[in-house]
Design a protein around this motif. Structure first.
Motif, PDB file in Angstrom:
ATOM      1  N   LEU A   2       0.817  -1.213   0.000  1.00  7.63           N
ATOM      2  CA  LEU A   2       0.000   0.000   0.000  1.00  7.63           C
ATOM      3  C   LEU A   2       0.851   1.264   0.000  1.00  7.63           C
ATOM      4  N   THR A   3       2.108   1.141   0.444  1.00  4.31           N
ATOM      5  CA  THR A   3       3.002   2.304   0.401  1.00  4.31           C
ATOM      6  C   THR A   3       3.199   2.800  -1.030  1.00  4.31           C
ATOM      7  N   LEU A   4       2.998   1.914  -1.987  1.00  3.39           N
ATOM      8  CA  LEU A   4       3.039   2.326  -3.396  1.00  3.39           C
ATOM      9  C   LEU A   4       2.038   3.437  -3.679  1.00  3.39           C
ATOM     10  N   ALA A   5       0.946   3.436  -2.921  1.00  3.92           N
ATOM     11  CA  ALA A   5      -0.068   4.474  -3.138  1.00  3.92           C
ATOM     12  C   ALA A   5       0.521   5.857  -2.903  1.00  3.92           C
ATOM     13  N   ILE A   6       1.496   5.940  -2.008  1.00  3.82           N
ATOM     14  CA  ILE A   6       2.168   7.228  -1.789  1.00  3.82           C
ATOM     15  C   ILE A   6       3.100   7.514  -2.960  1.00  3.82           C
ATOM     16  N   PHE A   7       4.011   6.576  -3.205  1.00  2.00           N
ATOM     17  CA  PHE A   7       5.040   6.821  -4.216  1.00  2.00           C
ATOM     18  C   PHE A   7       4.420   7.099  -5.586  1.00  2.00           C
ATOM     19  N   ARG A   8       3.323   6.402  -5.891  1.00  2.00           N
ATOM     20  CA  ARG A   8       2.733   6.551  -7.224  1.00  2.00           C
ATOM     21  C   ARG A   8       1.516   7.470  -7.232  1.00  2.00           C
ATOM     22  N   ARG A   9       1.247   8.099  -6.111  1.00  2.46           N
ATOM     23  CA  ARG A   9       0.136   9.065  -6.025  1.00  2.46           C
ATOM     24  C   ARG A   9      -1.179   8.427  -6.451  1.00  2.46           C
ATOM     25  N   LEU A  10      -1.480   7.274  -5.877  1.00  2.00           N
ATOM     26  CA  LEU A  10      -2.703   6.580  -6.248  1.00  2.00           C
ATOM     27  C   LEU A  10      -3.886   7.067  -5.416  1.00  2.00           C
ATOM     28  N   THR A  11      -5.047   6.950  -6.002  1.00  2.00           N
ATOM     29  CA  THR A  11      -6.287   7.173  -5.265  1.00  2.00           C
ATOM     30  C   THR A  11      -7.049   5.858  -5.223  1.00  2.00           C
ATOM     31  N   GLY A  33      25.484  35.607  -2.808  1.00  2.00           N
ATOM     32  CA  GLY A  33      24.809  36.110  -1.614  1.00  2.00           C
ATOM     33  C   GLY A  33      23.363  35.667  -1.503  1.00  2.00           C
ATOM     34  N   ASP A  34      22.786  35.198  -2.613  1.00  2.00           N
ATOM     35  CA  ASP A  34      21.411  34.691  -2.544  1.00  2.00           C
ATOM     36  C   ASP A  34      21.355  33.480  -1.617  1.00  2.00           C
ATOM     37  N   VAL A  35      20.357  33.450  -0.770  1.00  2.37           N
ATOM     38  CA  VAL A  35      20.096  32.248   0.020  1.00  2.37           C
ATOM     39  C   VAL A  35      19.104  31.397  -0.762  1.00  2.37           C
ATOM     40  N   VAL A  36      19.423  30.122  -0.909  1.00  2.00           N
ATOM     41  CA  VAL A  36      18.618  29.236  -1.758  1.00  2.00           C
ATOM     42  C   VAL A  36      18.266  27.954  -1.006  1.00  2.00           C
ATOM     43  N   THR A  37      17.166  27.324  -1.451  1.00  2.00           N
ATOM     44  CA  THR A  37      16.804  25.996  -0.945  1.00  2.00           C
ATOM     45  C   THR A  37      16.680  25.048  -2.126  1.00  2.00           C
ATOM     46  N   GLY A  38      16.898  23.782  -1.864  1.00  4.52           N
ATOM     47  CA  GLY A  38      16.803  22.796  -2.932  1.00  4.52           C
ATOM     48  C   GLY A  38      17.451  21.490  -2.517  1.00  4.52           C
ATOM     49  N   GLY A  53       6.395  21.862   5.543  1.00  4.60           N
ATOM     50  CA  GLY A  53       5.195  22.696   5.606  1.00  4.60           C
ATOM     51  C   GLY A  53       4.343  22.562   4.355  1.00  4.60           C
ATOM     52  N   LEU A  54       5.010  22.455   3.217  1.00  6.81           N
ATOM     53  CA  LEU A  54       4.277  22.332   1.951  1.00  6.81           C
ATOM     54  C   LEU A  54       3.519  21.005   1.882  1.00  6.81           C
ATOM     55  N   THR A  55       4.124  19.959   2.426  1.00  5.75           N
ATOM     56  CA  THR A  55       3.457  18.657   2.472  1.00  5.75           C
ATOM     57  C   THR A  55       2.183  18.755   3.313  1.00  5.75           C
ATOM     58  N   ALA A  56       2.300  19.426   4.454  1.00  6.78           N
ATOM     59  CA  ALA A  56       1.128  19.601   5.312  1.00  6.78           C
ATOM     60  C   ALA A  56       0.046  20.401   4.577  1.00  6.78           C
ATOM     61  N   TYR A  57       0.471  21.467   3.944  1.00  5.30           N
ATOM     62  CA  TYR A  57      -0.468  22.389   3.285  1.00  5.30           C
ATOM     63  C   TYR A  57      -1.227  21.697   2.149  1.00  5.30           C
ATOM     64  N   PHE A  58      -0.500  21.124   1.204  1.00  2.31           N
ATOM     65  CA  PHE A  58      -1.173  20.516   0.046  1.00  2.31           C
ATOM     66  C   PHE A  58      -1.851  19.192   0.416  1.00  2.31           C
ATOM     67  N   GLY A  59      -1.249  18.477   1.361  1.00  2.00           N
ATOM     68  CA  GLY A  59      -1.861  17.222   1.787  1.00  2.00           C
ATOM     69  C   GLY A  59      -3.217  17.439   2.424  1.00  2.00           C
ATOM     70  N   LEU A  60      -3.282  18.434   3.290  1.00  2.00           N
ATOM     71  CA  LEU A  60      -4.554  18.697   3.970  1.00  2.00           C
ATOM     72  C   LEU A  60      -5.582  19.270   3.001  1.00  2.00           C
ATOM     73  N   ARG A  61      -5.188  20.244   2.232  1.00  2.00           N
ATOM     74  CA  ARG A  61      -6.166  20.974   1.423  1.00  2.00           C
ATOM     75  C   ARG A  61      -6.487  20.296   0.102  1.00  2.00           C
ATOM     76  N   ASP A  62      -5.475  19.995  -0.666  1.00  2.00           N
ATOM     77  CA  ASP A  62      -5.726  19.474  -2.014  1.00  2.00           C
ATOM     78  C   ASP A  62      -5.981  17.974  -2.017  1.00  2.00           C
ATOM     79  N   VAL A  63      -5.150  17.243  -1.278  1.00  2.14           N
ATOM     80  CA  VAL A  63      -5.297  15.784  -1.284  1.00  2.14           C
ATOM     81  C   VAL A  63      -6.459  15.386  -0.370  1.00  2.14           C
ATOM     82  N   VAL A  69       4.741  15.663  -2.454  1.00  4.28           N
ATOM     83  CA  VAL A  69       4.582  17.121  -2.494  1.00  4.28           C
ATOM     84  C   VAL A  69       5.193  17.736  -3.750  1.00  4.28           C
ATOM     85  N   PHE A  70       6.212  17.084  -4.311  1.00  4.91           N
ATOM     86  CA  PHE A  70       6.871  17.647  -5.496  1.00  4.91           C
ATOM     87  C   PHE A  70       5.878  17.887  -6.644  1.00  4.91           C
ATOM     88  N   ASP A  71       4.772  17.116  -6.651  1.00  4.70           N
ATOM     89  CA  ASP A  71       3.777  17.299  -7.713  1.00  4.70           C
ATOM     90  C   ASP A  71       3.134  18.685  -7.672  1.00  4.70           C
TER      91      ASP A  71
END
Lengths: 346, 346
Positions: free
Chosen positions: A268-277, B93-98, B136-146, B283-285
């Motif tokens: 079921l962890t595949l559901a995360i990796f593959r963004r399944l619904t 001098g730019d501060v970056v994330t990635g 934070g982005l995982t929390a945000y999109f997971g709660l609202r969009d997913v 979240v990368f999606d």
């Protein structure tokens, strides 16, 4: 139409089954034919729809409907004809479908309404109970609304030659699926799936390595998996899903007779990796949209674009055996029990 | 800002771990600082974000990103400062994330872009990497969009006091959840969840009977379950779901170190009966919508409506131990490793 007799035969739940239902699970009893009260209609039952879900209602466990009470008539969908009416919605002679139960006569009223089959459909009653009944409706709403089917999808259907699966496969094909892959038990059902129901391929889970076969038939993954089976089938299907794939959890026939909890899919962890619904549903939730679906399904049948099979067994007493047979894969097409052969659509 | 030295230290994957990572999993090596080529920028790494998902990248198994190659720098999110640039998007001098990796210097280019932290945020770098980073982005999109969070929802969050869970709980509370219930390990984390992160209740899975506690805290069921844990937690949560409930499959920290397939929830058939939707995501999606989320999250932090904790450990060499500690629940807040304390936001 048969003569109204003063007493009727009913099949009641005698004890809760452990595993598959057996001879002591149900009992045939005789009781009076119910009196048709104010705002009621009396329905002579003609056909019963024998669905795997009936087995789930026999357990004393939380489900989507209350368990069937001990000593009560077994709950079942069916069709019949109105033989007496004191309700404005029903006229004598109307053919109706609804929750008849395993008995010869049922009462229709506002608490237990039936649906009047419109005249002039051009379909016989077994077809109506199959394709326009919960079976066909389950396929229709499961594929479109729950699975969000889109033209171009690679579609996988378990129980591919079964009552629901055969409709799913054909609706997907008619809707422009890029590939429709079935899984069924045995060469006969696989041949049926391909030759009769238009599947592009069908995997025999009894003989084939399902995972490997899926890898070959769906090398880029499955977009929509309509699962009627659950258990190991669900796990194999998950393995084959494409990114952002959708899994319709329609049935778990593999689990309805389980006597201990069945392990869920280990992947079921595949559901995360593959963004399944994964989405479960019960067709009754779509009741307010049955009519639109039935018009479309009836049109497809009349046009010859939706093939269907009904497996008729005569006699009310046959119902428990037919239900048990579903779990052994014995039926060929939608399992129906003929309680009264004289109840027909003209 | 530190001086550029000709050589750098890196942590590479030496062997694929079986179970929890150990001393032989990774190795500290010395290598040249990469040359800043045409259309590239050189980034001095300041902070590493230590996320459970890094463990999944160490397996030679299908995931949502390719496995980390043996002998290659361990993949990791992080933050740094641009010390040399031959790319129009980055200024010294730019501060970056990635995706910095576990090393002292990284290259930014069009194939491996970094995000420039806008000036004037009013937040320090650890906060940016936590709340405005993937956590934070995982929390945000997971709660609202997913999860399609709606005001009035009864919300359940596993890993409630963790980096992601603590943001989920607060966003649900701020958004008008009718009840926010957490599950965490131990009384300290439960107290933190309630007192610091505003949960209405928190269940200690090490001490409490989770199923029974859920029955008492959510007598009408859970509408939205944000699961960071998987395994037995997912099974208990499913049992508590209300009809038409939504389960966000965000993480399965219980399973990332498993050496054999972990049985799935034994009650997945409930998803049918209760019409549940289970949805996994990465979240990368949502990368093209990070900016909108970051503006909102930053505003909530500045207004004091989103509390957060960072757990800073000094020294690049600490990274493997901090990762292993995540699975023992050792971190208190978002786990970060400080590679260079001089890299800061002014």
């Amino acid at each position: 139409m048969s003569t109204v007799t003063p007493r009727q035969r009913q099949i009641v739940l005698r004890e809760r089954p452990t595993g598959v239902i057996g001879p002591s699970t149900t009992e045939v009893v005789e009781g009076p034919i119910p009196t048709c009260g104010e705002s009621q209609a009396l329905v002579r039952v003609g056909l019963l729809s024998i669905d795997p879900t009936i087995r789930t209602w026999m357990d004393d466990a939380p489900g989507y409907l209350p368990p069937i009470g001990l000593g009560r008539v077994v709950r079942s969908m069916g069709a019949g004809v109105v033989v007496e009416s004191r309700h404005a919605d029903y006229r004598v002679g109307d053919v109706v479908t609804g929750v008849t139960g395993w008995q010869e006569y049922a009462i229709a009223d506002d608490r237990h309404p039936f649906t009047v089959v419109p005249p002039g459909l051009g379909l016989d009653l077994p077809t109506v109970l199959n394709v326009l009944g919960t079976t066909g409706l389950t396929a229709y709403f499961g594929l479109r609304d729950v699975g969000r089917f889109t033209a171009g999808d690679v579609v996988l259907v378990s129980g591919a030659a079964g009552a629901t699966g055969s409709v799913v496969g054909q609706l997907a094909r008619a809707g422009g699926a890029s590939r429709v892959i079935g899984v069924a038990g045995g060469p006969e059902k696989c041949a049926l799936a391909i030759e009769e129901f238009g599947y592009d391929a069908c995997i025999d889970y009894r003989r084939d390595d399902v995972r490997r076969a899926l890898g070959s038939f769906a090398p880029n993954g499955v977009d929509l998996f309509f699962d009627n089976v659950g258990g190991a089938m669900l796990e194999s299907g998950l393995d084959a899903m494409a990114r952002h794939g959708r899994v319709v959890l329609c049935g778990a026939i593999d689990q309805y007779n389980a006597t201990s909890p069945v392990p869920g899919p280990r992947n079921l962890t595949l559901a995360i990796f593959r963004r399944l619904t994964l989405r479960g549903f019960i067709v009754f939730d779509f009741a307010d949209r049955y009519a639109e679906a039935q018009i479309e399904l009836a049109g497809l049948v009349r046009a010859g674009d939706l093939r269907h099979r009904e497996d008729l067994t005569p006699g009310l007493d046959a119902a428990p055996g037919v239900l048990a047979g579903l779990f052994r894969g014995e039926n060929r097409g939608k399992a129906l029990v003929v309680v009264d052969p004289d109840v027909t659509l003209d």
